[in-house]
Design a protein around this motif. Structure first.
Motif, mmCIF file in Angstrom:
data_model
loop_
_atom_site.group_PDB
_atom_site.id
_atom_site.type_symbol
_atom_site.label_atom_id
_atom_site.label_comp_id
_atom_site.label_asym_id
_atom_site.label_seq_id
_atom_site.Cartn_x
_atom_site.Cartn_y
_atom_site.Cartn_z
ATOM 1 N N ILE A 439 0.841 -1.203 0.000
ATOM 2 C CA ILE A 439 0.000 0.000 0.000
ATOM 3 C C ILE A 439 0.877 1.255 0.000
ATOM 4 O O ILE A 439 0.655 2.189 -0.781
ATOM 5 C CB ILE A 439 -0.956 -0.002 1.206
ATOM 6 N N LEU A 440 1.890 1.272 0.867
ATOM 7 C CA LEU A 440 2.769 2.444 0.935
ATOM 8 C C LEU A 440 3.535 2.625 -0.369
ATOM 9 O O LEU A 440 3.735 3.750 -0.835
ATOM 10 C CB LEU A 440 3.731 2.304 2.114
ATOM 11 N N GLY A 441 3.986 1.513 -0.957
ATOM 12 C CA GLY A 441 4.671 1.606 -2.242
ATOM 13 C C GLY A 441 3.784 2.170 -3.329
ATOM 14 O O GLY A 441 4.199 3.029 -4.120
ATOM 15 N N VAL A 442 2.536 1.716 -3.373
ATOM 16 C CA VAL A 442 1.589 2.204 -4.385
ATOM 17 C C VAL A 442 1.225 3.664 -4.119
ATOM 18 O O VAL A 442 1.100 4.467 -5.051
ATOM 19 C CB VAL A 442 0.330 1.319 -4.393
ATOM 20 N N VAL A 443 1.075 4.033 -2.841
ATOM 21 C CA VAL A 443 0.753 5.421 -2.500
ATOM 22 C C VAL A 443 1.885 6.357 -2.917
ATOM 23 O O VAL A 443 1.646 7.464 -3.428
ATOM 24 C CB VAL A 443 0.447 5.555 -0.993
ATOM 25 N N LEU A 444 3.127 5.932 -2.704
ATOM 26 C CA LEU A 444 4.258 6.746 -3.153
ATOM 27 C C LEU A 444 4.220 6.937 -4.664
ATOM 28 O O LEU A 444 4.461 8.036 -5.176
ATOM 29 C CB LEU A 444 5.577 6.094 -2.739
ATOM 30 N N THR A 445 3.922 5.868 -5.377
ATOM 31 C CA THR A 445 3.813 5.972 -6.837
ATOM 32 C C THR A 445 2.694 6.925 -7.234
ATOM 33 O O THR A 445 2.847 7.750 -8.146
ATOM 34 C CB THR A 445 3.555 4.585 -7.448
ATOM 35 N N SER A 446 1.563 6.820 -6.532
ATOM 36 C CA SER A 446 0.437 7.702 -6.850
ATOM 37 C C SER A 446 0.775 9.159 -6.575
ATOM 38 O O SER A 446 0.336 10.062 -7.297
ATOM 39 C CB SER A 446 -0.801 7.293 -6.043
ATOM 40 N N ALA A 447 1.589 9.407 -5.516
ATOM 41 C CA ALA A 447 1.997 10.781 -5.217
ATOM 42 C C ALA A 447 2.825 11.345 -6.365
ATOM 43 O O ALA A 447 2.625 12.493 -6.794
ATOM 44 C CB ALA A 447 2.792 10.821 -3.912
ATOM 45 N N GLY A 448 3.770 10.528 -6.869
ATOM 46 C CA GLY A 448 4.584 10.978 -7.992
ATOM 47 C C GLY A 448 3.740 11.284 -9.219
ATOM 48 O O GLY A 448 3.967 12.296 -9.908
#
Length: 789
Positions: A439-448
């Motif tokens: 989830i955190l990995g995907v959220v970081l990607t979504s932020a970018g």
């Protein structure tokens, strides 16, 4: 006996290839992550401890009261260095350090670098050995010393001593230096270093006319005895009074000292501290990564070991009947586990060296390396890690399995794993961590993705920016470029949005705050395509009025709740009283789109470092070609350095993309380890229910019914883990964004990204048990029902 244990352990390792492979891979990944974390934290914990006199080197700092709070600053006033060296015999030497952004002119190209000015006794205070040259070169105003990185960058595979080195300073001063030294490669735990180093001489524009109001990058002193610092600190009041007499509007409370090798616990909170300080959150975050990975791998090992134990029940029963004690069985299982962990450790060292160390060095500024020569902390850590891994992963299976009664085992009455709540709890814990990582990995990607696609508040596609090496270039290029019919507006600026920014302190009554500062030409807003909210921008025919006016952005107005009444208000910026002439609509100032209060001052051509041109849609390539032609004709010895405004945040986007990729790799590894644990528990679960499945098939159960039956428990456990992880992540991310809004802006992860992360985990888990489920559903009835095991 020990030899027999080792032989049996090796045979068991080779015999159970699949189980051994899963355990070794899972443990090696986690151990590799732990080794990398140790290398990282070791650098942070030992920052700058390689200086020979580090325990006697102190930074001079001062305290101020800002908005009724005491804050510490590290940019001491320049004269205090000479004062301390002269007035106190306890001070062995004092060194002033100043830094400035410069442009290196090399082979017709421009490179942005930072130059450090330091007193001639710099190398007597700090332990920075030179590979080539003499430290005494700092006495020469025209000498420059390069770091090993800079020497390799500008003079690859050369000894650059005696070579010329041209730079343009922030004061637009052009200097021709001679390289007279190259430093050895700095240790990885360097928190204070330099790229380009020259002497602290007043011939340099940024060092002229310094007094008690002149703050510099840092002042370092070396004491004859470390204990002298207490008596010295008690006698600093005279300098406080002297400083305040020259700075009545910004008085300080005290001067203090902080040791370079052993900084104060709150050193990370010091504003403008010249040497990097370790933030506690760094230790917490990296330690959490290591603990999560180790927890996942140990949970995984326990589950798989318990699953594999079903194949060794008769062996355990026979050995107990033949006189084997529980202690001997425990020793045997722990030896097997220790051997497996040792193999995993060797593989982990390979993974760390070949994969994790290069990955970290590509993503972060600080570098790490793995070296075994004379590195007792690393050897001690590896030994401790091996012992911890062996005990944490092997103790429970060894104690649990060795406790079986031989009669129950040999009679086939042992119902192993029917109510193994502990294994299921471990599986839930594993997947909570795996869900959170993904989830955190995907959220970081979504932020970018979100930051990259943010509305800029203006159209950056029609703006071209040229970096200037000399302010006189602005008028020359402007006059030529203005003849191009596709160019609408040309403006100059000392600071440019997304490229460079200053800081200003504003005073409103008893309150003071720091805001972003941009010094720009009158036509800058038009050239950028920025929009006016109220008032007016700077005007070319009102030079005197421009010097007494400022433009602020909407965030500045909103922060002070001025709404429509901002225009005409007077504010004090540093020591100058100015009037707000206009308010510009908010636009993208940072890569994350975070709204920050900003103030714009009018700048004149002698201050310009940038030329900004607005052109017609679709004419960009032609304007660039025209600009390069003009530059080549007017300045043939250098190459034009330019970019489209739409590309100004590419560096930020790339850096954040690398960061999210790195976290994505860790999330993938965590998910892999968790799925290995699921595979192990599934093997145990399916083995136990094989006869039940055979009977159900004989009674007419379909493949779909059987697959759902045997996986129903896993689906429930994964759902519980997913629910817990999603709640924790949602609350944690919400809290984090509230406390970092100054940097993250309006970013909010959408529900779709959470759904994507959960889908990835469930699909991966389905693959982990899918093969076994299919084999079980298609099992031959005759083979199952005649099996007496």
């Amino acid at each position: 006996m020990l030899k027999n244990y080792i032989i049996l352990a090796w045979r068991n390792l080779v015999t159970n290839r699949v189980t051994s492979f899963i355990n070794i891979v899972g443990l090696s990944i986690a151990v590799a992550c732990s080794i990398a974390v140790f290398l990282i934290l070791k650098n942070f914990w030992t920052l700058d401890n390689f200086h020979v006199n580090g325990d006697r080197i102190f930074m001079v700092e001062y305290t101020m009261e800002v908005n009724k709070e005491t804050q510490v600053y590290g940019n001491a006033p320049a004269p205090i260095a000479a004062a301390l060296a002269t007035d106190f015999p306890q001070v062995k030497r004092a060194v002033r350090v100043q830094r400035e952004g410069v442009q290196v002119v090399r082979k017709e190209n421009l490179f942005d670098e930072t130059i450090t000015y330091a007193d001639a006794n710099f190398f007597q205070l700090f332990t920075f050995p030179l590979k080539y040259g003499n430290p005494a070169a700092l006495a020469d105003p025209n000498a420059i010393i390069l770091s090993s990185e800079m020497a390799e960058k500008y003079f690859p595979n050369q000894i650059p001593i005696g070579q010329s080195f041209a730079i343009v300073t922030g004061e637009r001063e052009q200097n021709q230096f001679i390289v007279q030294g190259v430093a050895e490669k700095f240790p990885n735990n360097t928190g204070f270093a330099f790229d380009l180093l020259t002497g602290y001489h007043p011939v340099h524009a940024s060092l002229k006319n310094q007094d008690w109001s002149s703050h510099i990058y840092g002042v370092f002193i070396e004491l004859k005895e470390k204990t002298d610092v207490k008596s010295l600190a008690g006698q600093m009041g005279r300098y406080v009074a002297l400083y305040n007499s020259r700075n009545r509007e910004n008085p300080i409370k005290s001067f203090i000292f902080d040791n370079l090798r052993d900084p104060a616990p709150n050193a990370y909170e010091v504003n403008r501290r010249p040497a990097e300080a370790n933030h506690p959150i760094t230790t917490v975050l990296f330690s959490a990564i290591a603990l999560i990975m180790m927890g996942l791998s140990c949970f995984n090992y326990v589950n798989i070991s318990l699953g594999a134990a079903t194949q060794r029940l008769k062996e355990i029963g026979v050995r107990k009947v033949m006189g084997g004690t529980r202690q001997q069985l425990i020793a045997q299982f722990m030896t097997e586990n220790l051997l497996l962990c040792f193999v995993a450790l060797l593989l982990a060292l390979v993974i760390t060296t070949a994969f994790l160390v290069p990955l970290f060095n590509d993503l972060m500024v600080m570098s790490i390396s793995i070296s075994f020569g004379q590195n007792l902390p690393l050897w001690g850590f590896l030994a401790g890690l091996l012992a911890f891994t062996a005990i944490a992963s092997g103790a429970y299976p060894a104690l649990y399995v060795s406790a079986f009664r031989p009669i129950a085992v040999l009679a086939g009455k042992l119902k192993f794993g029917t109510k193994n709540t502990f294994s299921r709890a471990l599986l839930v814990a594993q997947f909570v961590l795996a869900f959170m990582s993904v989830i955190l990995g995907v959220v970081l990607t979504s932020a970018g993705v979100q930051w990259k696609n943010l509305d800029w508040g203006y159209n950056p596609d029609q703006t071209l920016v040229l970096r200037l090496t000399d302010s006189t270039q602005f008028t020359i290029v402007k006059n030529e470029l203005a003849r191009n019919p596709s160019v609408r507006t040309i403006a100059g600026a000392e600071n440019h949005v997304g490229e460079s920014v200053g800081r200003a302190t504003i005073y409103l009554g008893d309150m003071q705050e720091n805001v972003l500062q941009y010094n720009v030409g009158p036509d800058y807003f038009d050239a950028m395509g920025l929009n006016l909210a109220s008032g007016h921008f700077f005007e070319n025919n009102r030079v005197a009025e421009n010097t007494e006016s400022v433009i602020v952005n909407e965030s500045f107005v909103q922060k002070h709740n001025w709404k429509d009444a901002a225009v005409g208000k007077s504010i004090r910026v540093d020591k100058k009283l100015v009037t707000i002439a206009g308010v510009v609509k908010d636009f993208k100032l940072m890569g994350s789109g975070a709204a920050r209060p900003a103030i714009f001052f009018a700048a004149q051509p002698p201050m310009f470092s940038y030329l900004v041109a607005r052109f017609d849609p679709g004419s960009g390539p032609k304007v660039v070609a025209n600009l390069e032609q003009i530059w080549q004709a007017k300045f043939p010895n250098t190459t034009a350095s330019h970019f489209y405004q739409k590309d100004v945040f590419d560096g930020f986007n790339t850096t954040f993309q690398n960061l999210s990729n790195g976290f994505g790799y860790l999330a993938g590894l965590a998910l892999l380890i968790a799925c290995m644990g699921l595979y192990g528990l599934a093997a145990q679960h399916f083995s136990r229910r094989m006869k039940e499945v055979g009977v159900r098939k004989m009674l007419g159960a379909t493949i779909a019914q059987i697959v759902l039956l045997v996986n129903r428990e896993f689906l429930l456990l994964l759902s519980i883990a997913g629910l817990l992880a999603n709640v924790l992540c949602f609350l944690g991310i919400k809290l984090l964004l509230q406390n970092t809004q100054e940097f993250t802006g309006s970013f909010q992860p959408g529900i779709g990204w959470f759904f994507l992360a959960n889908t990835v985990v469930f699909i991966t888990a389905a693959i982990a048990v899918g093969t076994q489920s299919w084999k079980m559903a298609n099992v031959q009835l005759s083979n199952v029902l005649k099996n007496n095991d």
